[in-house]
Design a protein around this motif. Structure first.
Motif, mmCIF file in Angstrom:
data_model
loop_
_atom_site.group_PDB
_atom_site.id
_atom_site.type_symbol
_atom_site.label_atom_id
_atom_site.label_comp_id
_atom_site.label_asym_id
_atom_site.label_seq_id
_atom_site.Cartn_x
_atom_site.Cartn_y
_atom_site.Cartn_z
ATOM 1 N N ARG A 89 77.495 0.149 -28.762
ATOM 2 C CA ARG A 89 78.899 -0.146 -28.450
ATOM 3 C C ARG A 89 79.153 -0.041 -26.955
ATOM 4 N NH1 ARG A 89 82.539 4.524 -29.663
ATOM 5 N NH2 ARG A 89 81.554 5.093 -27.703
ATOM 6 N N ASP A 90 78.666 1.025 -26.337
ATOM 7 C CA ASP A 90 78.887 1.236 -24.911
ATOM 8 C C ASP A 90 78.212 0.151 -24.071
ATOM 9 O OD1 ASP A 90 80.357 3.455 -25.622
ATOM 10 O OD2 ASP A 90 78.804 4.907 -25.060
ATOM 11 N N ARG B 129 80.388 -2.927 -24.408
ATOM 12 C CA ARG B 129 81.608 -2.754 -23.613
ATOM 13 C C ARG B 129 81.318 -2.883 -22.121
ATOM 14 N NH1 ARG B 129 84.756 2.271 -26.616
ATOM 15 N NH2 ARG B 129 85.536 1.052 -28.383
ATOM 16 N N ARG C 188 80.372 -14.342 -24.853
ATOM 17 C CA ARG C 188 81.527 -13.511 -24.483
ATOM 18 C C ARG C 188 82.840 -14.165 -24.885
ATOM 19 N NH1 ARG C 188 79.226 -12.129 -18.692
ATOM 20 N NH2 ARG C 188 77.659 -10.655 -19.349
ATOM 21 N N THR D 209 76.832 4.163 -31.079
ATOM 22 C CA THR D 209 77.648 4.456 -29.907
ATOM 23 C C THR D 209 77.011 3.889 -28.640
ATOM 24 O OG1 THR D 209 78.456 6.457 -30.983
ATOM 25 C CG2 THR D 209 78.768 6.303 -28.601
ATOM 26 N N ALA E 214 84.746 -9.647 -31.296
ATOM 27 C CA ALA E 214 84.525 -8.209 -31.411
ATOM 28 C C ALA E 214 83.173 -7.947 -32.059
ATOM 29 C CB ALA E 214 85.628 -7.559 -32.244
ATOM 30 N N GLY F 195 81.707 -6.199 -20.951
ATOM 31 C CA GLY F 195 83.048 -6.751 -21.074
ATOM 32 C C GLY F 195 83.441 -7.149 -22.480
ATOM 33 N N ALA F 196 82.629 -6.785 -23.471
ATOM 34 C CA ALA F 196 82.914 -7.161 -24.854
ATOM 35 C C ALA F 196 83.769 -6.099 -25.540
ATOM 36 C CB ALA F 196 81.609 -7.337 -25.630
ATOM 37 N N THR F 197 84.497 -6.520 -26.540
ATOM 38 C CA THR F 197 85.216 -5.600 -27.404
ATOM 39 C C THR F 197 84.228 -5.136 -28.465
ATOM 40 O OG1 THR F 197 87.298 -6.759 -27.056
ATOM 41 C CG2 THR F 197 87.141 -5.363 -29.017
ATOM 42 N N ALA F 198 84.050 -3.842 -28.602
ATOM 43 C CA ALA F 198 83.063 -3.323 -29.548
ATOM 44 C C ALA F 198 83.534 -1.999 -30.126
ATOM 45 C CB ALA F 198 81.712 -3.152 -28.872
ATOM 46 N N GLU F 199 83.191 -1.774 -31.391
ATOM 47 C CA GLU F 199 83.497 -0.531 -32.087
ATOM 48 C C GLU F 199 82.233 -0.012 -32.756
ATOM 49 O OE1 GLU F 199 86.366 0.974 -31.785
ATOM 50 O OE2 GLU F 199 87.221 -0.717 -30.689
#
Length: 176
Positions: free
Chosen positions: A113-114, A117, A90, A110, A95, A120-124
């Motif tokens: 990514r969810d 997230r 973490r 998706t 990202a 607590g991670a930044t994800a796209e």
């Protein structure tokens, strides 16, 4: 467990304190016996401590090898990684860029990514490896390290997109 658990990292860190090794962990242990925790090792690694970095790098390598072998031998539909060493990512991974892969072993970008997230991670999420690479390059700062994690169905297309690699005839593979 013996090679890559949080306990293993701590055992190796404490053993190294008795060797002729330069590390900030010695100062911490001297001022607080028993003060070496996985969080302390991770913090020291982020601050450039070579011993702490090597310990985490070794643990990560063993985890990667174990997961790769698990996938190759058992072909599980899903692999979930958890625990102290994974939680330590973490603060190391800034990202995550997820890509949907089709086929029996594919996962939806998706949903990945969810899930990230949710931890607590930044994800796209990206539509394909090229879009993920473009997003990662656009967000990257000097000195950042980008890790491509996935099966060969993802890694081969990503490697084929890299301008710094010799251009071997790598064509993006597609899982049937």
């Amino acid at each position: 467990e013996i090679l890559a658990s949080g306990k293993s990292v701590l055992d190796k860190a404490n053993a190294a304190l008795n060797e002729n090794v330069t590390t900030a962990l010695k100062d911490i242990a001297a001022s607080n016996p028993g003060g070496i925790t996985l969080e302390v090792v991770c913090s020291a690694a982020r601050s450039g401590d070579r011993l702490a970095g090597r310990l985490l790098n070794d643990a990560g390598g063993y985890i990667g090898l174990a997961v790769a072998n698990l996938i190759n031998f058992l072909n599980p539909p899903l692999v979930v990684l958890a625990g102290g060493v994974i939680a330590a990512l973490r603060g190391v991974v800034d990202a995550w860029y997820t890509v949907t892969l089709s086929g029996a072993r594919g996962r939806d970008a998706t949903a990945l990514r969810d899930a990230l997230r949710g931890m607590g991670a930044t994800a796209e999420a990206s539509a394909d490896p090229d879009a993920a690479c473009q997003s990662a390059r656009a967000a990257a700062q000097p000195g950042d390290r980008i890790v491509v994690l996935g099966s060969f169905h993802l890694v081969a297309p990503v490697l084929a997109l890299q301008p710094w690699l010799p251009h071997y005839p790598l064509s993006p593979s597609r899982e049937a």
